[in-house]
Scaffold this active site. Structure first.
Site, PDB file in Angstrom:
ATOM      1  N   SER A  46       0.825  -1.207   0.000  1.00  0.00           N
ATOM      2  CA  SER A  46       0.000   0.000   0.000  1.00  0.00           C
ATOM      3  C   SER A  46       0.862   1.262   0.000  1.00  0.00           C
ATOM      4  O   SER A  46       0.533   2.251  -0.662  1.00  0.00           O
ATOM      5  CB  SER A  46      -0.958   0.010   1.186  1.00  0.00           C
ATOM      6  OG  SER A  46      -0.232  -0.044   2.401  1.00  0.00           O
ATOM      7  N   CYS A  47       1.973   1.235   0.715  1.00  0.00           N
ATOM      8  CA  CYS A  47       2.875   2.388   0.765  1.00  0.00           C
ATOM      9  C   CYS A  47       3.524   2.625  -0.592  1.00  0.00           C
ATOM     10  O   CYS A  47       3.668   3.773  -1.040  1.00  0.00           O
ATOM     11  CB  CYS A  47       3.953   2.175   1.822  1.00  0.00           C
ATOM     12  SG  CYS A  47       3.297   1.928   3.482  1.00  0.00           S
ATOM     13  N   THR A  48       3.900   1.544  -1.242  1.00  0.00           N
ATOM     14  CA  THR A  48       4.505   1.653  -2.564  1.00  0.00           C
ATOM     15  C   THR A  48       3.497   2.224  -3.555  1.00  0.00           C
ATOM     16  O   THR A  48       3.829   3.125  -4.340  1.00  0.00           O
ATOM     17  CB  THR A  48       5.023   0.279  -3.039  1.00  0.00           C
ATOM     18  OG1 THR A  48       5.993  -0.193  -2.095  1.00  0.00           O
ATOM     19  CG2 THR A  48       5.636   0.356  -4.419  1.00  0.00           C
ATOM     20  N   ALA A  51       3.174   6.005  -2.930  1.00  0.00           N
ATOM     21  CA  ALA A  51       4.370   6.732  -3.378  1.00  0.00           C
ATOM     22  C   ALA A  51       4.428   6.798  -4.904  1.00  0.00           C
ATOM     23  O   ALA A  51       4.726   7.850  -5.480  1.00  0.00           O
ATOM     24  CB  ALA A  51       5.627   6.075  -2.813  1.00  0.00           C
TER      25      ALA A  51
END
Length: 153
Positions: A46-48, A51
């Protein structure tokens, strides 16, 4: 931190969009809109996604706001993450979670463990918090931020 409140100033080490190590101080960006997105960890799916989505909108966003990602990862990890996904973002390192705590993004769970909350803050040119998203659905999140930015003119 709450809406219309002056955003808490901080200084963190990080890397700029070109992979150079920097010291970032929020108050240096008074007069410019700033998007701070806090995320738990480089390489989490999810963070990738978040970003990469912000990076894909970089050419448009960079004209109207400084986009900054913050996690507890080291500058070295950020540099690898940035290179792997060709991210055009400033990524800051908050290993002791001082800024996360300052912004109220560490919560205790029912079991007494600490949980990091993913959040995005849109800070206006006067340094005040204009919009906040906490644990938002990542699908369409960058578009929501773009819509709010349009309100700032």
């Amino acid at each position: 931190m709450e809406l219309k409140e002056k955003a808490a100033d901080f200084t963190l080490s990080g890397i700029d969009k070109d992979g150079n190590e920097i010291e970032f101080k929020l108050s240096d960006y008074l007069g410019r809109n700033v998007i701070l997105f806090f995320y738990p960890k480089d390489e989490m799916a999810s963070c990738t996604l978040e970003a990469v989505d912000f990076s894909n909108s970089f050419e448009y966003l960079d004209n109207i706001a400084k986009v900054v990602g913050i996690s507890s990862d080291s500058c070295k990890q950020h540099k690898e993450f940035q290179k792997k996904y060709d991210l055009k973002l400033t990524l800051l390192s908050d290993p002791e979670k001082k800024v996360e705590n300052l912004y109220g993004l560490v919560e205790a769970t029912d079991l007494g463990h600490k949980k990091n909350i993913a959040a995005t803050y849109l800070i206006d040119k006067d340094g005040k918090i204009f919009s906040i998203w906490k644990d938002s659905n990542l699908d369409g999140h960058v578009e929501e931020v773009l819509q709010e930015l349009k309100k700032l003119g």
